[in-house]
Design an enzyme around this catalytic site. Structure first.
Site, PDB file in Angstrom:
ATOM      1  CD  GLU A 106      -2.791  -1.318   2.132  1.00 63.53           C
ATOM      2  OE1 GLU A 106      -2.332  -1.641   3.326  1.00 63.53           O
ATOM      3  OE2 GLU A 106      -4.042  -1.288   2.198  1.00 63.53           O
ATOM      4  CD  GLU A 126      -3.432  -6.495   3.951  1.00 66.15           C
ATOM      5  OE1 GLU A 126      -3.345  -7.235   2.680  1.00 66.15           O
ATOM      6  OE2 GLU A 126      -2.581  -5.068   3.947  1.00 66.15           O
TER       7      GLU A 126
HETATM    8  N1  COA Z   1       3.722  -7.730  11.993  1.00 60.37           N
HETATM    9  C1  COA Z   1       4.285  -7.705  13.031  1.00 60.37           C
HETATM   10  N2  COA Z   1       5.413  -8.970  13.080  1.00 60.37           N
HETATM   11  C2  COA Z   1       5.464  -9.438  12.053  1.00 60.37           C
HETATM   12  C3  COA Z   1       4.951  -9.212  10.568  1.00 60.37           C
HETATM   13  C4  COA Z   1       3.846  -8.174  10.668  1.00 60.37           C
HETATM   14  N3  COA Z   1       3.188  -7.846   9.542  1.00 60.37           N
HETATM   15  N4  COA Z   1       5.464 -10.160   9.829  1.00 60.37           N
HETATM   16  C5  COA Z   1       6.510 -10.728  10.432  1.00 60.37           C
HETATM   17  N5  COA Z   1       6.425 -10.484  11.627  1.00 60.37           N
HETATM   18  C6  COA Z   1       7.326 -10.791  12.837  1.00 60.37           C
HETATM   19  C7  COA Z   1       7.351 -12.331  13.169  1.00 60.37           C
HETATM   20  O1  COA Z   1       6.071 -12.423  13.801  1.00 60.37           O
HETATM   21  C8  COA Z   1       8.383 -13.177  13.411  1.00 60.37           C
HETATM   22  O2  COA Z   1       8.685 -12.558  14.549  1.00 60.37           O
HETATM   23  P1  COA Z   1       9.457 -13.548  15.781  1.00 60.37           P
HETATM   24  O3  COA Z   1      10.850 -13.539  15.061  1.00 60.37           O
HETATM   25  O4  COA Z   1       9.634 -12.824  16.912  1.00 60.37           O
HETATM   26  O5  COA Z   1       8.850 -14.692  15.752  1.00 60.37           O
HETATM   27  C9  COA Z   1       9.411 -12.331  12.566  1.00 60.37           C
HETATM   28  O6  COA Z   1       8.617 -11.110  11.854  1.00 60.37           O
HETATM   29  C10 COA Z   1       9.733 -12.827  11.311  1.00 60.37           C
HETATM   30  O7  COA Z   1       8.829 -13.534  10.513  1.00 60.37           O
HETATM   31  P2  COA Z   1       8.625 -14.818   9.905  1.00 60.37           P
HETATM   32  O8  COA Z   1       7.417 -14.970   9.330  1.00 60.37           O
HETATM   33  O9  COA Z   1       9.147 -15.755  10.753  1.00 60.37           O
HETATM   34  O10 COA Z   1       9.755 -14.916   8.886  1.00 60.37           O
HETATM   35  P3  COA Z   1       9.763 -15.407   7.143  1.00 60.37           P
HETATM   36  O11 COA Z   1      10.998 -14.744   6.566  1.00 60.37           O
HETATM   37  O12 COA Z   1       9.304 -16.638   7.148  1.00 60.37           O
HETATM   38  O13 COA Z   1       8.426 -14.571   6.612  1.00 60.37           O
HETATM   39  C11 COA Z   1       7.219 -12.768   5.886  1.00 60.37           C
HETATM   40  C12 COA Z   1       8.379 -13.213   6.486  1.00 60.37           C
HETATM   41  C13 COA Z   1       6.987 -11.417   5.761  1.00 60.37           C
HETATM   42  C14 COA Z   1       6.863 -13.277   4.545  1.00 60.37           C
HETATM   43  C15 COA Z   1       5.971 -13.322   6.882  1.00 60.37           C
HETATM   44  O14 COA Z   1       6.375 -12.825   8.131  1.00 60.37           O
HETATM   45  C16 COA Z   1       4.752 -12.804   6.789  1.00 60.37           C
HETATM   46  O15 COA Z   1       3.876 -13.101   5.746  1.00 60.37           O
HETATM   47  N6  COA Z   1       4.184 -11.769   7.344  1.00 60.37           N
HETATM   48  C17 COA Z   1       2.864 -11.210   7.409  1.00 60.37           C
HETATM   49  C18 COA Z   1       2.622 -10.469   6.371  1.00 60.37           C
HETATM   50  C19 COA Z   1       1.568  -9.737   6.370  1.00 60.37           C
HETATM   51  O16 COA Z   1       0.563 -10.500   6.548  1.00 60.37           O
HETATM   52  N7  COA Z   1       1.420  -8.519   6.217  1.00 60.37           N
HETATM   53  C20 COA Z   1      -0.023  -7.869   6.076  1.00 60.37           C
HETATM   54  C21 COA Z   1      -0.084  -7.314   7.464  1.00 60.37           C
HETATM   55  S1  COA Z   1      -1.612  -6.388   7.523  1.00 60.37           S
END
Ligand code: COA
Length: 701
Positions: A106, A126
């Site tokens: 976004e 989301e």
């Molecule tokens: N908000 C808060 N914390 C987040 C986050 C977010 N949007 N996305 C990731 N994190 C945190 C995880 O909880 C994790 O924390 P930890 O190490 O304390 O457990 C850390 O970031 C790493 O995330 P992880 O998922 O373990 O790493 P990854 O490399 O496998 O994947 C992403 C990275 C970004 C692809 C995955 O975390 C993801 O899909 N995140 C959500 C994205 C999302 O939904 N965004 C829209 C939100 S509105």
């Protein structure tokens, strides 16, 4: 804490650099930093363009999910910032890398131009949190990528790679190199370019049918447990039909309805639960992992074959050992068939198929396991047999090899002792089909070495499992809880409920399958043998009525789907009510003095199946078998078909209210008697209820 956003200048270009590890999520501090940095840019008239760039492994990967629960959460500061950013008269450029998700995309779409490194992926995930994008993603994406693709991306949450994003018009250029340097050069090249605002673009409805939105809405309404799907349609339709500012209001309204919804809170709980389960309290961070470059599996049955596939799938060679050539060939043949079916569906290339098969070898000689880094025994559930095999493995496996047992109920410590090297031993409880199901219960024995536990957790991640640690007890986390659920299902059948009524009552909650259909599929013989074995080991409550039905069905050769008769009779795979089962239940009820009733309601079924299960979860927590409530929820969602929109059984308990559950347990205790402690609420459940705390948030001190 260091400032998550800094503003700096590079010649004529202002740069907003974000550094908010691990994934540059948009925390309130990060948003404040962006606002402040942008104000500095606006105040400096000498600058001719603005570049947004993120440090670390990714551009912004989303809004800060943990802040969605805050009482004062608001999208307004970020959304207002995006509007100001987009309105800038000077070009604004985003340099993208990593996973540009949610609020990250976004943010990028509010910039005028977007450059991406080749490995970049973009998406609006989301929906996986029960939400829609709340920062104009539903309004800007249709303007960049067209209505059809935008709705698809918002409803599926899937990511597009850089090439696809370029093709779709979501990014403008893809180039290889350093994101900051490339971004600066790109911004330089755009100094004279006009500010190009996504919000001012027309929405392309190319290729969509006149009833596109009506059809999409009807499809979304078929999944009422996931209200974000329908909300997405309404928002994208608003983008297509209304001015941007009005679409913005539609999105804001829909987002604010979804954020506090039970589904979204449940899915957010699971997002963090899934990441939490891999963290083992008390395990030193610097523990040195053992190397796993080869794996052995004992037993080429359905389980053994499925387990072997997990490793071959990630390029780890596996040797499967069986007792007879016939069993070995049957097992290997089954694995081959499985792979060939995937290849036929186009999920595997011919080359991948050949490569995976080449990684699997079979042997009739235990000596073939001598050099494996890890050996998993997966023979059928019998203590004597497993003890014998573990003793063999203790002798044969090389020093430092991990010995794992795939038992689903048996005492891992006893098996560990049989190896003579208990520190190397761990339980790895896979779920059937083992190559498909995401859950792996990792059973930590009393003597399991920390590095063995840590290595198995790591390898579980490599093979794509959600691994949850359990201590040693009968059935570990999942099957121990499932046992009380099955117990009550059977009591209800003896009291007069029909299998179909029981299944429907829990399926209405969203469970993938009710208990009768589930056991018919898994095999009544398997279920009954577990009860019989436990009885032999003296593990059953001294209740003469205990699971008499499953044992009777087993005795009658009604093994479930595979014999076309179990709790149901089957035509093909279709379960049909069977009057014979009612007769069996009536006879057993008479034999055991159980009163038949005709007033069993769906509500009673749900309470009687789930409240003891939840209570068992609380016992498991208070005994330290599971580390956290979230771990238990993960077990049930990843391994037992528990609906994710309910967040797992403990999250669901919190939503119902622990006080109500304690009260209902007491009511059933007075109705059904206090015998065997079936309806005794655990101390933990009572304490948390009194303190107004949540079971799903509970972590052992
Ligand atoms: N908000 C808060 N914390 C987040 C986050 C977010 N949007 N996305 C990731 N994190 C945190 C995880 O909880 C994790 O924390 P930890 O190490 O304390 O457990 C850390 O970031 C790493 O995330 P992880 O998922 O373990 O790493 P990854 O490399 O496998 O994947 C992403 C990275 C970004 C692809 C995955 O975390 C993801 O899909 N995140 C959500 C994205 C999302 O939904 N965004 C829209 C939100 S509105």
């Amino acid at each position: 804490m260091t400032n998550p956003v800094i503003f700096e200048t590079h010649g004529r270009i202002g740069v907003l650099r974000m550094n908010n590890p691990p994934v540059n999520a948009l925390s309130p501090a990060a948003v404040a930093g962006l606002i402040e940095g942008f104000a500095a840019f606006e105040a400096d008239a000498s600058l001719q363009a603005l570049l947004l760039h993120c440090e670390g492994r990714t551009f912004v990967a989303g809004g800060d999910i943990s802040s969605f629960d805050l009482a004062d959460f608001s999208t307004a500061p970020f959304n207002n910032f995006l509007a100001r950013l987009e309105q800038s008269a000077r070009p604004v450029v985003a340099a993208l890398h990593g996973t540009v998700l949610g609020g990250g995309l976004e943010l990028a779409m509010a910039c005028h131009y977007r450059l991406a490194l080749p490995g970049t992926r973009v998406g609006l995930p989301e929906v996986k949190l029960g939400l829609i994008p709340g920062s104009l993603g539903t309004q800007r994406l249709p303007r960049l990528a067209g209505v059809a693709l935008a709705l698809d991306l918002i409803q599926s949450g899937r990511m597009l790679d850089a090439a696809r994003a370029l093709e779709a018009g979501i990014v403008d250029v893809v180039c290889e190199g350093d994101a900051l340097k490339l971004g600066l050069a790109y911004a330089e090249s755009l100094l004279a370019a006009p500010a190009r605002r996504s919000s001012e673009r027309p929405v392309s409805q190319a290729g969509i049918a006149p009833d596109f939105f009506a059809t999409a809405l009807a499809a979304a309404h078929k999944k009422p447990a996931y209200p974000a799907l329908a909300a997405a349609v309404r928002c994208v339709q608003a983008a297509a039909e209304l001015p941007f500012a009005q679409g913005e209001q539609v999105e804001a309204r829909e987002f604010e309805l979804l954020r506090p919804s039970a589904t979204s809170r449940a899915l957010r709980h699971l997002f963090f639960a899934e990441r939490q389960v891999s963290k083992i309290p008390g395990l030193a961070k610097d523990v040195v992992l053992r190397k796993i470059a080869s794996v052995g599996v004992v037993g080429a049955g359905t389980m053994g074959g499925g387990i072997a596939m997990n490793f071959a799938n990630v390029g780890i060679p596996v040797v499967i050992v069986e007792a007879t050539d016939e069993a070995l060939q049957r097992g290997l043949g089954l694995v081959r068939k499985n792979y060939e079916a995937s290849a036929a569906k186009g999920k595997l290339s011919a080359q991948q198929l050949a490569q995976r098969l080449s990684l699997l070898t079979g042997s009739l000689d235990y000596a073939a396991l001598a050099n494996c880094d890890m050996v998993i025994e997966a023979v059928f559930e019998n203590m004597d047999l497993k003890r014998q095999i573990c003793a063999n493995l203790g002798q044969i496996c090389k020093a430092g090899a991990i010995i794992a047992t795939n038992t689903s109920t048996l005492d891992v410590d006893e098996l560990a002792a049989a190896t003579g090297r208990a520190a190397d031993v761990v339980g790895m409880h896979f779920f059937s089909p083992a190559n498909v199901m995401r859950l792996l219960e990792v059973v930590r024995g009393a003597q399991t070495a920390p590095e063995v536990l840590a290595t198995v957790m790591k390898i579980a991640g490599v093979i794509g499992k959600v691994a949850v640690v359990s201590g040693v007890c009968y059935g570990f986390i999942g099957n121990r809880m499932a046992e009380v659920y099955m117990r009550e299902a059977e009591f209800l059948l003896l009291e007069g409920a029909q299998p179909r009524q029981i299944d429907r009552a829990v399926e209405a909650l969203g469970m993938a399958m009710g208990p009768c259909r589930m056991l018919d599929m898994a095999g009544i013989d398997v279920g009954a043998k577990t009860v019989i074995e436990r009885d032999k080991a003296g593990g059953l409550p001294p209740d003469p009525n205990y699971r008499v039905l499953v044992r009777k069905l087993f005795e009658l050769g009604r093994f479930g789907q595979k014999t076309l008769a179990g709790y149901y009779r089957y035509e093909g795979r279709t379960p049909l009510p069977d009057p014979l089962v009612t007769k069996i239940c009536v006879a057993l009820a008479a034999q055991y003095g159980i009163e038949r009733r005709s007033d069993i309601t769906d509500q009673e079924i749900v309470e009687r199946l789930l409240y003891p299960l939840i209570n068992e979860g609380a016992l498991i927590l208070s005994e330290g078998i599971a580390y956290r409530g979230a771990d238990i929820d993960m077990v049930w969602v990843a391994g037992y078909g528990f609906p994710d929109h309910r967040g797992g059984p403990l999250f669901m308990a919190d939503e119902i209210g622990l006080t109500k559950i304690v009260e209902r347990m007491a009511a059933y205790a007075s109705q059904r008697g206090h015998a065997f402690g079936y309806w005794t609420a655990s101390e933990l459940l009572k304490t948390l209820a009194e303190q107004g705390k949540r079971l799903s948030d509970y972590a052992a001190a």
